[in-house]
Scaffold this active site. Structure first.
Site, PDB file in Angstrom:
ATOM      1  N   ASP A  96      -2.983  -3.753  12.941  1.00  3.60           N
ATOM      2  CA  ASP A  96      -2.320  -4.192  11.716  1.00  3.60           C
ATOM      3  C   ASP A  96      -2.237  -5.717  11.741  1.00  3.60           C
ATOM      4  OD1 ASP A  96      -0.129  -5.072   9.944  1.00  3.60           O
ATOM      5  OD2 ASP A  96       0.038  -2.936   9.546  1.00  3.60           O
ATOM      6  N   ASP A 118       1.300  -7.278  11.299  1.00  8.13           N
ATOM      7  CA  ASP A 118       2.135  -7.104  12.493  1.00  8.13           C
ATOM      8  C   ASP A 118       1.689  -8.034  13.613  1.00  8.13           C
ATOM      9  OD1 ASP A 118       3.856  -5.243  11.448  1.00  8.13           O
ATOM     10  OD2 ASP A 118       2.774  -3.510  12.246  1.00  8.13           O
ATOM     11  N   ARG A 175       0.845  -1.180   0.000  1.00  8.40           N
ATOM     12  CA  ARG A 175       0.000   0.000   0.000  1.00  8.40           C
ATOM     13  C   ARG A 175       0.878   1.226   0.000  1.00  8.40           C
ATOM     14  NH1 ARG A 175      -4.967   0.937   4.044  1.00  8.40           N
ATOM     15  NH2 ARG A 175      -3.419   0.601   5.639  1.00  8.40           N
ATOM     16  N   THR A 230      -0.765   7.486  -1.165  1.00  5.34           N
ATOM     17  CA  THR A 230      -2.007   7.425  -1.953  1.00  5.34           C
ATOM     18  C   THR A 230      -2.951   6.327  -1.456  1.00  5.34           C
ATOM     19  OG1 THR A 230      -1.085   5.805  -3.473  1.00  5.34           O
ATOM     20  CG2 THR A 230      -0.713   8.123  -4.018  1.00  5.34           C
TER      21      THR A 230
HETATM   22  N1  URA Z   1      -4.590  -3.409   7.201  1.00  6.64           N
HETATM   23  C1  URA Z   1      -4.549  -3.868   8.474  1.00  6.64           C
HETATM   24  O1  URA Z   1      -3.755  -4.734   8.790  1.00  6.64           O
HETATM   25  N2  URA Z   1      -5.415  -3.375   9.365  1.00  6.64           N
HETATM   26  C2  URA Z   1      -6.317  -2.423   9.062  1.00  6.64           C
HETATM   27  O2  URA Z   1      -7.094  -2.025   9.932  1.00  6.64           O
HETATM   28  C3  URA Z   1      -6.343  -1.951   7.727  1.00  6.64           C
HETATM   29  C4  URA Z   1      -5.470  -2.461   6.815  1.00  6.64           C
END
Ligand code: URA
Length: 210
Positions: A201, A204, A105, A109
């Protein structure tokens, strides 16, 4: 075509997702939970897979019995968090093929940029289950399915752990023919493109990189 959104509200799935959302949940527990939930999600997402009848022989007699039709299912993991689904899904789909789609990502943007794509041969005869734990902006999911459609698979399904209204809309505006399977559609996105309340995330939390 009316886009399909399947909410997996099975108590076991909801219970495990709640534990995954808790910020105190350790990497070890999160990983264990994502594996367990994935197995349950695989069960739901394959519910309407096409079947064929074959002739087999039991120890007593011949009979007609059903098996999943076509070439082996493909689990298409959007790297890296999609990989978290693999072990659990492979528990119930042990012969599935595994494809990988590398997208990152762009932090400015929030658009998806492809850096890796590898799928098995014979996609025209395969049913693909696209894996990404978070359907947030929808950009990665849309880009992954755009790319997968170039391989002409027999069918596509998208599975996540948590979606949000923006992601569902963006995805179904682009791909109304691809059903979404998710245990939750949360309130929305924050200014960083994270789902709220969400679970943070996903990559993570699965890989312990924070
Ligand atoms: N990616 C993630 O890991 N968590 C989110 O909340 C959005 C995108």
């Amino acid at each position: 075509m009316k886009p399909e959104l399947h909410i997996i509200d099975h108590p076991l799935v909801q219970h495990k997702l709640t534990l995954m959302r808790c910020k105190e949940t350790s990497t070890k527990s999160f990983r264990q939970l994502v594996q367990e939930v994935s197995t349950l999600l695989a069960y739901e997402v394959t519910r309407d897979m096409p079947m064929q009848t074959i002739e087999i022989e039991t120890p007593l007699e011949r009979m007609q019995s059903r098996v999943i039709d076509g070439k082996k299912v493909v689990l298409a993991s959007i790297l890296r968090a999609g990989n978290g689904f693999l072990d659990g899904m492979l528990n119930v789909l042990p012969s599935a093929r595994v494809g990988h789609i590398g997208l990152y990502r762009d932090p400015n943007t929030l658009q998806a940029v492809e850096y890796y794509f590898k799928m098995p041969q014979g996609m025209e005869e395969r049913d693909v289950i696209v894996l990404d734990p978070m359907l947030a902006t929808g950009n990665s999911a849309v880009a992954a399915v755009d790319r997968l459609k170039q391989t002409n698979p027999r069918s596509l399904r998208f599975v996540c752990l948590v979606a949000c209204p923006e992601g569902v809309k963006r995805f179904h505006d682009s791909h109304p023919d691809v059903p979404i399977y998710t245990p939750a559609v949360d309130r929305g996105l924050n200014e960083h493109g994270y789902i709220v309340p969400g679970l943070g995330d996903a990559g993570d939390r699965i890989f312990g990189t924070r």
